[in-house]
Design a protein around this motif. Structure first.
Motif, PDB file in Angstrom:
ATOM      1  N   PHE A 140      -8.442   0.020  -1.925  1.00 53.22           N
ATOM      2  CA  PHE A 140      -7.598  -1.134  -2.208  1.00 53.22           C
ATOM      3  C   PHE A 140      -7.438  -2.021  -0.964  1.00 53.22           C
ATOM      4  O   PHE A 140      -6.945  -3.147  -1.070  1.00 53.22           O
ATOM      5  CB  PHE A 140      -6.194  -0.692  -2.649  1.00 53.22           C
ATOM      6  CG  PHE A 140      -6.131  -0.215  -4.072  1.00 53.22           C
ATOM      7  CD1 PHE A 140      -6.028  -1.112  -5.125  1.00 53.22           C
ATOM      8  CD2 PHE A 140      -6.148   1.136  -4.370  1.00 53.22           C
ATOM      9  CE1 PHE A 140      -5.948  -0.682  -6.452  1.00 53.22           C
ATOM     10  CE2 PHE A 140      -6.063   1.583  -5.675  1.00 53.22           C
ATOM     11  CZ  PHE A 140      -5.974   0.674  -6.716  1.00 53.22           C
ATOM     12  N   THR A 176      -7.018   8.406 -11.833  1.00 53.65           N
ATOM     13  CA  THR A 176      -6.042   7.375 -12.182  1.00 53.65           C
ATOM     14  C   THR A 176      -5.477   6.787 -10.893  1.00 53.65           C
ATOM     15  O   THR A 176      -5.487   7.442  -9.841  1.00 53.65           O
ATOM     16  CB  THR A 176      -4.912   7.953 -13.060  1.00 53.65           C
ATOM     17  OG1 THR A 176      -4.062   6.880 -13.505  1.00 53.65           O
ATOM     18  CG2 THR A 176      -4.074   8.975 -12.312  1.00 53.65           C
ATOM     19  N   GLY A 177      -5.034   5.525 -10.970  1.00 52.20           N
ATOM     20  CA  GLY A 177      -4.515   4.855  -9.788  1.00 52.20           C
ATOM     21  C   GLY A 177      -5.587   4.486  -8.789  1.00 52.20           C
ATOM     22  O   GLY A 177      -5.324   4.394  -7.587  1.00 52.20           O
ATOM     23  N   VAL A 178      -6.800   4.222  -9.291  1.00 51.23           N
ATOM     24  CA  VAL A 178      -7.957   4.001  -8.416  1.00 51.23           C
ATOM     25  C   VAL A 178      -8.502   2.583  -8.617  1.00 51.23           C
ATOM     26  O   VAL A 178      -8.400   2.003  -9.700  1.00 51.23           O
ATOM     27  CB  VAL A 178      -9.051   5.054  -8.719  1.00 51.23           C
ATOM     28  CG1 VAL A 178     -10.360   4.735  -8.010  1.00 51.23           C
ATOM     29  CG2 VAL A 178      -8.554   6.440  -8.327  1.00 51.23           C
ATOM     30  N   TYR A 179      -9.078   2.043  -7.556  1.00 54.49           N
ATOM     31  CA  TYR A 179      -9.747   0.743  -7.592  1.00 54.49           C
ATOM     32  C   TYR A 179     -11.253   0.974  -7.644  1.00 54.49           C
ATOM     33  O   TYR A 179     -11.806   1.740  -6.844  1.00 54.49           O
ATOM     34  CB  TYR A 179      -9.384  -0.069  -6.348  1.00 54.49           C
ATOM     35  CG  TYR A 179     -10.134  -1.370  -6.170  1.00 54.49           C
ATOM     36  CD1 TYR A 179      -9.770  -2.504  -6.892  1.00 54.49           C
ATOM     37  CD2 TYR A 179     -11.190  -1.468  -5.265  1.00 54.49           C
ATOM     38  CE1 TYR A 179     -10.453  -3.706  -6.720  1.00 54.49           C
ATOM     39  CE2 TYR A 179     -11.872  -2.669  -5.083  1.00 54.49           C
ATOM     40  CZ  TYR A 179     -11.499  -3.774  -5.821  1.00 54.49           C
ATOM     41  OH  TYR A 179     -12.173  -4.966  -5.642  1.00 54.49           O
ATOM     42  N   SER A 224      -0.434  -1.424 -10.909  1.00 54.10           N
ATOM     43  CA  SER A 224      -1.292  -0.431 -11.563  1.00 54.10           C
ATOM     44  C   SER A 224      -1.081   0.942 -10.942  1.00 54.10           C
ATOM     45  O   SER A 224      -1.023   1.965 -11.644  1.00 54.10           O
ATOM     46  CB  SER A 224      -2.762  -0.831 -11.439  1.00 54.10           C
ATOM     47  OG  SER A 224      -3.003  -2.105 -11.997  1.00 54.10           O
ATOM     48  N   ARG A 225      -0.952   0.978  -9.627  1.00 54.32           N
ATOM     49  CA  ARG A 225      -0.758   2.248  -8.936  1.00 54.32           C
ATOM     50  C   ARG A 225       0.638   2.813  -9.204  1.00 54.32           C
ATOM     51  O   ARG A 225       0.805   4.036  -9.339  1.00 54.32           O
ATOM     52  CB  ARG A 225      -0.992   2.049  -7.439  1.00 54.32           C
ATOM     53  CG  ARG A 225      -2.410   1.578  -7.128  1.00 54.32           C
ATOM     54  CD  ARG A 225      -2.560   1.107  -5.693  1.00 54.32           C
ATOM     55  NE  ARG A 225      -2.706   2.222  -4.775  1.00 54.32           N
ATOM     56  CZ  ARG A 225      -2.761   2.071  -3.455  1.00 54.32           C
ATOM     57  NH1 ARG A 225      -2.676   0.851  -2.910  1.00 54.32           N
ATOM     58  NH2 ARG A 225      -2.900   3.115  -2.664  1.00 54.32           N
ATOM     59  N   ASN A 238      -6.379   2.294 -14.068  1.00 55.34           N
ATOM     60  CA  ASN A 238      -7.261   1.940 -12.961  1.00 55.34           C
ATOM     61  C   ASN A 238      -7.533   0.437 -12.924  1.00 55.34           C
ATOM     62  O   ASN A 238      -7.333  -0.269 -13.909  1.00 55.34           O
ATOM     63  CB  ASN A 238      -8.590   2.698 -13.082  1.00 55.34           C
ATOM     64  CG  ASN A 238      -8.407   4.194 -12.911  1.00 55.34           C
ATOM     65  OD1 ASN A 238      -7.940   4.652 -11.873  1.00 55.34           O
ATOM     66  ND2 ASN A 238      -8.769   4.971 -13.930  1.00 55.34           N
ATOM     67  N   ARG A 256       1.381   6.396 -11.166  1.00 53.84           N
ATOM     68  CA  ARG A 256       2.301   7.417 -10.636  1.00 53.84           C
ATOM     69  C   ARG A 256       3.370   7.772 -11.653  1.00 53.84           C
ATOM     70  O   ARG A 256       3.725   8.934 -11.835  1.00 53.84           O
ATOM     71  CB  ARG A 256       2.951   6.890  -9.355  1.00 53.84           C
ATOM     72  CG  ARG A 256       3.890   7.864  -8.652  1.00 53.84           C
ATOM     73  CD  ARG A 256       4.665   7.149  -7.563  1.00 53.84           C
ATOM     74  NE  ARG A 256       5.581   6.154  -8.131  1.00 53.84           N
ATOM     75  CZ  ARG A 256       6.107   5.143  -7.446  1.00 53.84           C
ATOM     76  NH1 ARG A 256       5.767   4.939  -6.191  1.00 53.84           N
ATOM     77  NH2 ARG A 256       6.945   4.307  -8.024  1.00 53.84           N
ATOM     78  N   ASN A 291       0.813  -1.218   0.000  1.00 52.64           N
ATOM     79  CA  ASN A 291       0.000   0.000   0.000  1.00 52.64           C
ATOM     80  C   ASN A 291       0.848   1.272   0.000  1.00 52.64           C
ATOM     81  O   ASN A 291       0.318   2.369  -0.175  1.00 52.64           O
ATOM     82  CB  ASN A 291      -0.939   0.007   1.213  1.00 52.64           C
ATOM     83  CG  ASN A 291      -2.083   0.980   1.069  1.00 52.64           C
ATOM     84  OD1 ASN A 291      -2.696   1.087   0.004  1.00 52.64           O
ATOM     85  ND2 ASN A 291      -2.386   1.706   2.141  1.00 52.64           N
ATOM     86  N   ILE A 341       2.662   3.150  -2.011  1.00 53.37           N
ATOM     87  CA  ILE A 341       2.941   3.309  -3.432  1.00 53.37           C
ATOM     88  C   ILE A 341       4.061   4.307  -3.697  1.00 53.37           C
ATOM     89  O   ILE A 341       4.745   4.227  -4.709  1.00 53.37           O
ATOM     90  CB  ILE A 341       1.641   3.716  -4.168  1.00 53.37           C
ATOM     91  CG1 ILE A 341       0.601   2.600  -4.011  1.00 53.37           C
ATOM     92  CG2 ILE A 341       1.901   3.963  -5.640  1.00 53.37           C
ATOM     93  CD1 ILE A 341       1.084   1.221  -4.455  1.00 53.37           C
ATOM     94  N   ASN A 378      -2.706  -4.970  -8.653  1.00 52.33           N
ATOM     95  CA  ASN A 378      -3.252  -3.699  -8.185  1.00 52.33           C
ATOM     96  C   ASN A 378      -2.124  -2.726  -7.840  1.00 52.33           C
ATOM     97  O   ASN A 378      -2.178  -1.542  -8.186  1.00 52.33           O
ATOM     98  CB  ASN A 378      -4.125  -3.922  -6.952  1.00 52.33           C
ATOM     99  CG  ASN A 378      -5.460  -4.571  -7.264  1.00 52.33           C
ATOM    100  OD1 ASN A 378      -5.855  -4.685  -8.423  1.00 52.33           O
ATOM    101  ND2 ASN A 378      -6.161  -5.016  -6.233  1.00 52.33           N
TER     102      ASN A 378
END
Length: 308
Positions: free
Chosen positions: A306, A294-297, A242-243, A255, A247, A193, A195, A239
């Motif tokens: 997340f 962006t960077g969202v679940y 993706s983040r 996403n 970034r 988590n 990131i 996941n």
């Protein structure tokens, strides 16, 4: 094998959907094409992929083309990238849908699924899946190689084409099983988590450690999931990747989308949503307004955490 459609006008959006010949992937292709997007439907099997395209054309969706893709095969990925560069020169939407579940079931359990799940509620269906799934080492390795590394390698190969788009989107089809709450180790949860500090190299190390612990029978001792373990860890890693990607490339919309518990071959027909309903939750993210998050679940089409 490739379809014979003319090159679309310059302002037409181009999408690639992996694992597009059936289930959620097929419905994502149908819904994107129905929205005016030119869709490249990909699948491992050429015959099934071509049949899926013909089915869509029979529904009046002519701007769909098939290209073979095995996401764990670098030469197959390169062939797709070369085709897209030559044919379109860009890519606007990438939906990474192809995945495996990392478990095995006895052959007789594959039949009469409708009868088995009739009258069972959501939780009872999930419990049935957990009870009957077996997780051999080779299936766990295949799950990590497909769900994380396969998705990553396809994405990396197509990034130059995505950067050629004025508003590119990557949607990684995720799962609530990829949420960090399923990982018992607080240290692993914290790293995945974080990131701002997490790197792809560290993700590689964590996945290698997971597979070592899996083979040694030490999943529970080291805080890893013990049911659908490789699927959960692979999706959690995807996941996180993706983040990282969001970034690193702020001009892209990257996403993750959990479609819901969908009635597909992967769920052994136990899902409570239709493929159409599940795909709608993915397509909604793929077609977010320009300049969106962006960077969202996303879970069932709505922004979510997340973690849980």
């Amino acid at each position: 094998m490739e379809g014979a459609i003319p090159c679309p006008p310059p302002n037409t959006r181009i999408a690639v959907v992996t694992g597009g010949n059936k289930g959620i992937g097929f419905e994502v292709c149908r819904q994107l094409a129905s929205s005016g997007v030119t869709v490249v439907l990909t699948a491992r099997d050429e015959t099934r992929g071509a049949e899926a395209v013909e089915k869509l054309k029979g529904l009046g969706l002519s701007d769909v083309i098939f290209h073979q893709l095995e996401i764990t095969d670098t030469s197959s990925i390169s062939a797709l990238a070369g085709f897209l560069k030559t044919r379109f020169g860009k890519l606007d939407i990438l939906v990474n849908n192809a995945a495996v579940d990392g478990v095995e079931y006895d052959q007789e359990l594959h039949t009469n699924n409708g009868e088995k799940f009739g009258g069972l509620d959501f939780h009872q269906r999930v419990e049935w899946m957990l009870k009957h799934a077996q997780e051999p080492m080779d299936a766990a390795e295949k799950s990590v190689q497909t769900n994380y590394y396969g998705t990553k390698h396809v994405t990396e190969a197509l990034l130059p084409l995505l950067r050629s788009s004025s508003d590119a989107r990557i949607v990684n089809v995720s799962s609530n099983y990829g949420l960090l709450k399923h990982i018992g180790s607080e240290e692993v949860r914290r790293e995945l988590n974080d990131i701002d500090s997490l790197t792809e190299e560290r993700l590689d190390e964590m996945l290698n450690k997971f597979l070592e612990d899996f083979e040694a029978g030490k999943l529970e001792a080291h805080g890893w999931p013990t049911k659908f373990s490789a699927y959960k860890v692979g999706k959690a890693a995807m996941n996180a990747y993706s983040r990282i990607l969001a970034r690193r490339h702020p001009a892209l919309r990257v996403n993750c989308a959990h479609p819901g518990f969908v009635n597909t071959d992967m769920s052994m027909g136990s899902g409570v949503l239709t493929p159409e309903e599940g795909a709608r939750n993915v397509v909604k993210v793929a077609l977010l307004p320009d300049g969106g998050v962006t960077g969202v679940y996303f879970a069932n089409g709505e922004e979510a955490s997340f973690l849980q």
